[in-house]
Scaffold this motif. Sequence first.
Motif, PDB file in Angstrom:
ATOM      1  N   TYR A  42      34.868  34.985  34.434  1.00  0.00           N
ATOM      2  CA  TYR A  42      34.305  35.717  33.311  1.00  0.00           C
ATOM      3  C   TYR A  42      33.065  36.476  33.790  1.00  0.00           C
ATOM      4  O   TYR A  42      32.541  36.226  34.872  1.00  0.00           O
ATOM      5  CB  TYR A  42      33.926  34.769  32.167  1.00  0.00           C
TER       6      TYR A  42
ATOM      7  N   ARG B 130      34.999  45.021  24.109  1.00  0.00           N
ATOM      8  CA  ARG B 130      34.033  43.918  24.171  1.00  0.00           C
ATOM      9  C   ARG B 130      34.494  42.756  23.297  1.00  0.00           C
ATOM     10  O   ARG B 130      34.455  41.603  23.706  1.00  0.00           O
ATOM     11  CB  ARG B 130      32.655  44.421  23.731  1.00  0.00           C
TER      12      ARG B 130
ATOM     13  N   ARG C 251      31.022  36.530  28.341  1.00  0.00           N
ATOM     14  CA  ARG C 251      30.193  35.539  27.640  1.00  0.00           C
ATOM     15  C   ARG C 251      28.798  36.117  27.490  1.00  0.00           C
ATOM     16  O   ARG C 251      28.238  36.634  28.446  1.00  0.00           O
ATOM     17  CB  ARG C 251      30.144  34.229  28.411  1.00  0.00           C
ATOM     18  N   GLU C 252      28.249  35.981  26.296  1.00  0.00           N
ATOM     19  CA  GLU C 252      26.912  36.496  26.030  1.00  0.00           C
ATOM     20  C   GLU C 252      25.885  35.388  26.159  1.00  0.00           C
ATOM     21  O   GLU C 252      26.200  34.210  26.012  1.00  0.00           O
ATOM     22  CB  GLU C 252      26.851  37.106  24.636  1.00  0.00           C
TER      23      GLU C 252
ATOM     24  N   LYS D 296      35.505  39.086  24.719  1.00  0.00           N
ATOM     25  CA  LYS D 296      34.837  37.873  24.230  1.00  0.00           C
ATOM     26  C   LYS D 296      35.847  36.899  23.641  1.00  0.00           C
ATOM     27  O   LYS D 296      35.758  35.698  23.878  1.00  0.00           O
ATOM     28  CB  LYS D 296      33.778  38.245  23.186  1.00  0.00           C
TER      29      LYS D 296
ATOM     30  N   LYS E  66      37.459  35.000  26.226  1.00  0.00           N
ATOM     31  CA  LYS E  66      36.459  34.303  27.055  1.00  0.00           C
ATOM     32  C   LYS E  66      36.324  34.907  28.460  1.00  0.00           C
ATOM     33  O   LYS E  66      36.051  34.209  29.434  1.00  0.00           O
ATOM     34  CB  LYS E  66      36.753  32.810  27.108  1.00  0.00           C
TER      35      LYS E  66
END
Length: 159
Positions: free
Chosen positions: A93, A131, A141-142, A135, A138
């Motif tokens: 990721y 985006r 990841r923020e 997300k 997965k």
Amino acid sequence: NNSNHLQTLSNRDRFTLAHELGHHFLHRHILEQFNFKAIDDQESINVVGTSNDHLRYFEYQANKFASRLLMPEKIFREYAQKVMNTMGIHKRYVYDDNQFSPSEGYFNHNTAITFVNSVAEHFKVSHDAARYRLKGLKLLRENQEPKSLGDYMHRKIYL
């Protein structure tokens, strides 16, 4: 020629068209049952008592439909991994925050933007649509700020 017109649609227009197809395939029976003109026909909705929660759920479903139609999971994952490999990212990721990654030699946020834009361009969708899909799978990841000192210590010690 219709095929030429479809090729000139903006990325946003493509998603909107796929979203409306989602309404057609997922919600057609509801529209027909109550003789709605459109999913947001407020006058008809008020008559049958459909709540805003239902409408939000219909929109969520249509967005999911559009996302999966324009960015099929298997192909999307494969391409995202190819982009990560090309960018020299050796994880499963991309992490999006403003920290510098000494081992990788880049700022995570700038890398995340490049990654998302590359995927969005390939699938001809907006940055936001790509985006959201990344997300959801997965692959992006923020940063999640610690909520307490205990959370912070846990992240520093155990992660």
